[in-house]
Every structure is written in C-alpha cells, then in structure tokens.
Design a protein around this motif. Structure first.
Motif, PDB file in Angstrom:
ATOM      1  N   CYS A 355      72.161  98.641  63.821  1.00 46.59           N
ATOM      2  CA  CYS A 355      72.398  98.018  65.119  1.00 46.59           C
ATOM      3  C   CYS A 355      71.144  97.409  65.725  1.00 46.59           C
ATOM      4  O   CYS A 355      71.168  96.920  66.855  1.00 46.59           O
ATOM      5  N   LEU A 356      70.041  97.436  64.982  1.00 48.99           N
ATOM      6  CA  LEU A 356      68.814  96.857  65.545  1.00 48.99           C
ATOM      7  C   LEU A 356      68.825  95.343  65.375  1.00 48.99           C
ATOM      8  O   LEU A 356      69.287  94.816  64.371  1.00 48.99           O
ATOM      9  N   CYS A 357      68.233  94.696  66.342  1.00 50.70           N
ATOM     10  CA  CYS A 357      68.222  93.239  66.359  1.00 50.70           C
ATOM     11  C   CYS A 357      67.049  92.728  65.518  1.00 50.70           C
ATOM     12  O   CYS A 357      66.145  92.072  66.018  1.00 50.70           O
ATOM     13  N   THR A 358      67.067  93.066  64.229  1.00 50.63           N
ATOM     14  CA  THR A 358      66.053  92.578  63.298  1.00 50.63           C
ATOM     15  C   THR A 358      66.673  92.519  61.906  1.00 50.63           C
ATOM     16  O   THR A 358      67.428  93.422  61.517  1.00 50.63           O
ATOM     17  N   PRO A 359      66.343  91.470  61.162  1.00 48.72           N
ATOM     18  CA  PRO A 359      66.898  91.347  59.800  1.00 48.72           C
ATOM     19  C   PRO A 359      66.423  92.459  58.865  1.00 48.72           C
ATOM     20  O   PRO A 359      66.980  92.615  57.779  1.00 48.72           O
ATOM     21  N   LEU A 360      65.419  93.212  59.257  1.00 44.85           N
ATOM     22  CA  LEU A 360      64.956  94.316  58.417  1.00 44.85           C
ATOM     23  C   LEU A 360      65.965  95.454  58.373  1.00 44.85           C
ATOM     24  O   LEU A 360      65.902  96.307  57.487  1.00 44.85           O
ATOM     25  N   ARG A 362      68.754  96.781  57.348  1.00 43.08           N
ATOM     26  CA  ARG A 362      69.829  96.688  56.374  1.00 43.08           C
ATOM     27  C   ARG A 362      69.842  97.984  55.572  1.00 43.08           C
ATOM     28  O   ARG A 362      68.890  98.312  54.880  1.00 43.08           O
TER      29      ARG A 362
ATOM     30  N   PRO B 109      73.318  93.103  67.211  1.00 41.43           N
ATOM     31  CA  PRO B 109      74.579  93.449  66.564  1.00 41.43           C
ATOM     32  C   PRO B 109      74.907  94.919  66.848  1.00 41.43           C
ATOM     33  O   PRO B 109      74.027  95.695  67.230  1.00 41.43           O
ATOM     34  N   GLY B 110      76.141  95.270  66.703  1.00 43.65           N
ATOM     35  CA  GLY B 110      76.480  96.689  66.803  1.00 43.65           C
ATOM     36  C   GLY B 110      76.412  97.246  68.206  1.00 43.65           C
ATOM     37  O   GLY B 110      76.137  98.434  68.387  1.00 43.65           O
ATOM     38  N   PHE B 174      73.752  88.373  62.401  1.00 42.84           N
ATOM     39  CA  PHE B 174      73.466  87.962  63.782  1.00 42.84           C
ATOM     40  C   PHE B 174      74.284  86.735  64.141  1.00 42.84           C
ATOM     41  O   PHE B 174      74.237  85.714  63.461  1.00 42.84           O
TER      42      PHE B 174
END
Lengths: 409, 409
Positions: A355-360, A362, B109-110, B174
């Motif tokens: 749920c973090l707003c970073t592409p990391l 995953r 997200p989430g 996103f």
C-alpha cells in the motif's frame, strides 16, 4: 511469469484454508487486524529439537536475537537454548529478563562505551571486534572494578562458500584479522579480564551443506591454531551460524543431520588443546524464520495494461526483504499464497503490491496464484526472521502491524 | 577507490568545521547526541523561493510529506507551500494541524475504507487509484452525507525519461490507465462527488531537465485530451514532481529556471479547455533533501587486511538509502565528509561502516577522505528526504536518533 519460493514444509501441503498453529489465517486477521505477523512457536521448538538431535552432545545452541527480537518470542525461546547473542545495548536490556548474563554474548562493531559498560556490569561476554574495543572494555573493567568477560571475534582467513552474506576471508569491519588474534588474546589475559574464547563467524544464510561442513572443520582448525599460537586455551568457541533456509525457487534446506555428523567427527579428532573447550553454534534465521507468516488483506484488485495487481494493506514497511530491497542483488519472489485457497489450482497471473506509494513496494512480482478478490488474505512466508524490525516501519506513516506468538505454552 | 557524490552547494565550499545553520557539526552532536539529523530550514525556504522565481505565476507548489514527515519540518513548510500531499491516514492526521483539508491531497494505492473516510470527513482531495477505490469513496460519501472530493490519478501513456523510479508508460499499480480515465471521470461527476481533477505522475528523481520539460508538456497535453474525451474540465491538474537532486558522482542539478520557462510556454498555449484549470507541482526530495545532514561519530578505526574501516555509531537503520539498500541497483556513494575537516586534503582511504552487525551496513565504500580518528564526526549529506522514516529504525535495537530543525523562525 516468475517462480515463487518454496512454501515452508509446515504449510506447503495444506489444502483449503491456511492454518497457522491450528487457527485459520482469516481468524488471525479477524482477531488481530491486518496486516499481522503470526509466529508458530511449535515450529521454533521443532527446529531446536532438530538441532539437538543432529548435533554432537555438548554443542551449545545460541539464539541470535537480532533475527527476531519480539519479546514473547525471545522469552519463549530463551529456556530452549543455551545462550542468547545480542547486537546492541537495547537487545541486551531486553534479554536480561530471560537469561543470566553469563549465557549472553554481545557482538557487533561500533559498540559505544555505554554499551560496553552495560555489558560488563551484566556479566555478559563481549565479543570484541578490534584491539581498540578490547582496550576500551578493559579500561571500563578497571574503572568499574568488574573484570570484563572478553572473547575475541575473529575475522577468519576462510570464507563460507555459497553464503548469502560473506563475513570472512577478506578485509572486514567484523572481528580481528586471524593473524593478529594471538597477540590480542595474550593482551586480554594479561589485563586481568576474564578470558572467554573465540567467536568465528564466516558467513550466513548458506544452503550448501558441504560448504557448511567444510567451514566448520576449518573453523575448529583455526581455533586450534589460534589456541596454540596464543598459548591460551579458549574456554568457548562460537562457531558462528550460517545455516540458511530456502527463500527462493530452487533453494533446498540444509542437511542438519549430515552437518552434525561431520561436526561430531571433527570434534572427536580435535586434539588435546581444545579438549576442554565448549563449542557453540549461533542461529537466528534458521531457528525462527519459517515459524512466521505475514498476513495481509487485499484492498484492491486492479488491471493495468494487461497486468493484474493485488494491492494489499501491508507492504515493504513490514517486509523489506520480501520486496527485494534488503541485501539481494536480483529481486526474486518469496513464497506467497492466497490464504483461503491453499493447494487450489494457480491460474491467475498477478503481482502483489503493498500500500505504499512507491514502485519499490512489490511483495510478489508476476506470479501465478489461485484467484484472489478484494478482502481475501495473502500470506507471505518466512516472515519469522528479519521481518518487521528489519523493515522501515515508519515509512509513510501507516499503523504498526500486530505480532502474535502462538503455541508458546 | 570509489568516488563520492557531490556535496550540496550550501556545504560544498566550506573550510574547516562543517557549519549547519550557523552552528558547528560537533556542537549539534554535543547538544543532541550522536547520531543526529539536522535540517537547515533556510535551505528549504531557498528551494521554495527558487521554485517560485522559476515557475509561471499561478503554478502551485505542493509538498509531498512522505519525503520527510518530521513534524516541525512539516509545520514550518506548510505556510510556504500551497498544498500538502499525503500517502496514508497517519500522514493525514499529522498535517491537518497545519493545513486546511481543501489544500491537502491523498494519493496511494491500497487506501482502506477507514482511510478514505478520514479523508472524506476532512474535506481532503482523494487521488483515486482505481475504479474500485473511486466507488468505495463514493459509497462512503453517501453513507456520511459528505460529498467526497475526488481527483483521478492517471497512469499516463508516457514515461519520464531518465527518472530514478519510473511510474508511467507501463502496467502500474498507480492510477488508472489513461484510456479508461474519461469513463471514470464521467462516473465520478455523475455520482455527485466534487470533481477535483487529475493527478498525473510520470516518475521521480529525474536529473535530465530536457526530459522533465518534455514530460510536463506531454502531461499538459494528456490532461487536455482527457478533458476533451471526458467532457469535463479538471479544476486542478497535479503535474507530479520528479525533480531530482544530485546524489552520486557525475550527477548535476536540474535547471529549474529552464523548466519553468518551458512550462510557461506550454501553459500559455494550453487552449481554452484548460483555461481555468489550476496546475500544481508536487515535490518532496527536491524541497527538503539537501537541507538535511546526518551526523555520526566515529567509534572505532580499524585495519583489516590492508583496508581501513571507520566504524560509526549510526548506520543503515537511519540511512538505508545511503547504504545502497533502497531502490538502487548499483551501490554508489552518497556525499560524505569528515565534519571537522571540510576542504582539507583527502588522503585517507577508508570505508565508513555503521554499527549494525551486518555486512550491509556500509555508508561509504572505499572512499578517500581527510584522516578521521575515533571521536570525530562524519557527515552524510542529502539526509533531508527518505532518511529516518525510510530506514529500518528498529533494526538491532539501537536508540532512535535525534532530529533537529534549525532556522525555522
């Protein structure tokens, strides 16, 4: 699509709802919220028993608290092991409630004077990492009037082949180069400190049993050589740990029985010089890693340009290593499952993102799972070691997850 | 040996003792302990002024709180910027003390229902990340009787070239794929929600000014296209951020004046459809990154097999990104200096390692610095963004470092 790591044996063959310590994953989430770390203590106990059955009698088992310092887990584990190894004054303060100082050792570079003093006062064995640290500890002993208990951490001239993290055989911030150890041992003994022995840690997270066998043999040989060169018998030799557990596709477990059998032969042949020396093996990840499962609920299921994302309410703030951002060069998938559909056919190609707003953020990259919907619970395995405390839990200001120890008494 | 990153301009030309906000680094450590994060607010203010001078009048500046949520810093920054962007209910709860809900937006997200409801009740703009999230927000609006303020986060069909983290142009967790946005916009407007516009974030940490110029132009064009296709004018378009700052050898700063001039041309030519639209740029790292310095004292200086290690009392538990373990593929050195010897000849080849008992804890790998002894203070720069909260601060149980905001009033 990419493979996922092997689900630990205690969970791998389940069908239907994932059960952890006799309770359904969804029930754990319902009781403690999502996300939650559940540790099944029966699995820790089983690892201890596996170790005891495999290793020669008299080889001590230490728990490396940094792997998981969750207090109920440490409290439950302490009576099962012979020693606790800590890496900071914070960990030391925690474990003194569960173990006598004499059964605790403290390793780690950069120990401050206040940390050394806390250890000296508690009667803890300090594994000194340099000549300078040894002298500071001796000075604190003189100032406090308490003889410090000192062991020397050795930077061995050997390395553990195939270990996830190499810690020997090269220039290192850890320990004293083997060739300088005899002089330091003599200096420590002459100082009036209580001489406690050697700590020789050649690497960690190794899955190659042959490499572990070879390294243990070389470590015992190195200890004998250092005993001879220093003219001082080490009361204890901590052989380090290094037993890995499978995380990724293709990984296989170490063969503890074979390692124990080989070590038995090595110790039987160790010669008179180390005849009275006690040997210890220090394990963290191997003891507790597979006991933990991280449960997190699907908040969104979304499509983007032909790919499907399961967005969960957990993330790398609790599971940094599973996101591939802690000590791994190539990102690979940890074992993951849809908790309500163990053993069901996997036919849904998804990525599990936090749920973090970073592409990391995953947690599973392009895997095939049974189909999960919003509200379903996803399980990330091997969450018992280097999970919550090894993750940036304050990142983005989400609430702390619950931790639960099941089956401890 | 390996190069170090460029020391930020405010500190690069200093000689002798490193001064931060008019006070010596050693004095900061003496006053607040080691390690400590010192943030010089004058540098944040200067970045805001640089932005205002460069950008077209009317372009709003938002602060992305996740870059650094330290409360005194957010409080001081809030009056200087037009909006605050948050990424969790935790960040939202913090910033409501400093900014009216109408000037806050919430992306990520989430988002759970409880987070959506907190945002709706506070009158915050929700940048919805999927159709499902939009519908949940609308449902919460109906249940609470408060019209939710909704913007759509767009997964653009373009990407920011050269950005450290790509967030567009591909399948993404996103936002909503651009081609599906018009339908969602119409659905939101029809639901009775307050329609707030578009959030288009194509990447972050870009240093290529041409790429940023090109991306901003493409983003405005995309917003115009989405406005036309949806038949709804976006009251606001958040153009994202993406302005990087130099971290590594060879990095150069973005040319904000040139970017502003180009954006001015783009906005002047934007056509009637977006004539009343307000544009915002959302920056985190660029605003606060260079304002922070992490100071940590040398606890040990040790030699091993021909290499020298400075062991400091800080480490990756506070500076994960500087250790190369957060979002970087190849480990490179952040800018680092011996705080008492700015500008002094560098002739001592060392690695700076933290106090954690793991080989991952390396803050500077084989660099050449002026000679530092035990007790000296080492400075790691660019510690103002993605520092403490983006690091595993509980790892190994060391105490929390102090944070200090200097020069805020």
């Amino acid at each position: 699509m990419k493979p996922i790591g092997p689900i630990p044996p205690a969970f791998a063959d389940q069908e239907g709802t994932l059960m952890i310590a006799g309770r359904a994953a969804e029930a754990w989430v319902a009781a403690h919220g999502s996300p939650v770390f559940v540790y099944d203590f029966a699995l820790v106990r089983a690892q201890v028993e596996r170790f005891r059955a495999a290793m020669p009698a008299g080889v001590r088992l230490h728990y490396a608290v940094k792997a998981n310092p969750y207090a109920p887990l440490v409290r439950a584990t302490a009576p099962l092991v012979d020693g606790l190894d800590v890496a900071s004054a914070g960990e030391l303060a925690e474990v003194l409630a569960y173990k006598h100082g004499a059964a605790i050792s403290f390793a780690g570079p950069g120990k401050r004077d206040a940390e050394l003093e806390a250890a000296v006062r508690a009667g803890v064995t300090l594994n000194v990492e340099s000549e300078g640290e040894a002298r500071r500890a001796v000075a604190i002993g003189e100032r406090t009037g308490i003889a410090p208990r000192l062991a020397v951490r050795v930077n061995p001239d050997l390395e553990l082949r195939g270990s996830g993290m190499k810690m020997g055989g090269r220039a290192s911030p850890f320990g004293v180069d083997a060739e300088r150890v005899p002089a330091l041992v003599r200096e420590i003994v002459a100082s009036g400190a209580e001489w406690r022995g050697l700590h020789i840690f050649a690497g960690s997270q190794a899955l190659d049993s042959d490499a572990l066998i070879e390294t243990q043999a070389a470590t015992v040989a190195l200890a004998a050589r250092l005993a001879e060169e220093s003219g001082r018998v080490p009361p204890m030799v901590n052989l380090g740990g290094g037993f890995g557990i499978p995380h990724f596709a293709g990984d296989t477990p170490v063969d503890v029985a074979r390692i124990g059998s080989a070590l038995s032969g090595v110790l039987d042949a160790r010669g008179a010089l180390l005849g009275d020396t006690v040997f210890a093996i220090e394990l963290g990840r191997w003891l507790v890693g597979e006991a933990g499962v991280y449960l997190t609920r699907v908040v969104d299921r979304k499509e983007s340009r032909g790919e499907t994302f399961l967005v969960v309410d957990g993330g790398l703030h609790h599971q940094l290593a599973a996101s591939g951002n802690f000590g791994t060069v190539v990102r690979r998938n940890y074992p993951v499952a849809v908790a309500g559909q163990m053993g069901a056919p996997a036919n849904d190609a998804v990525s599990v993102v936090g749920c973090l707003c970073t592409p990391l953020d995953r947690l599973a990259d392009r895997v095939v799972l049974p189909r999960a919907e919003v509200g379903d619970v996803v399980a990330i395995f091997i969450a018992g070691a280097y999970g919550l405390t090894a993750s940036p839990s304050a990142f983005l200001g989400h609430p702390a997850p619950a931790e639960v120890l099941a089956g401890a008494s």
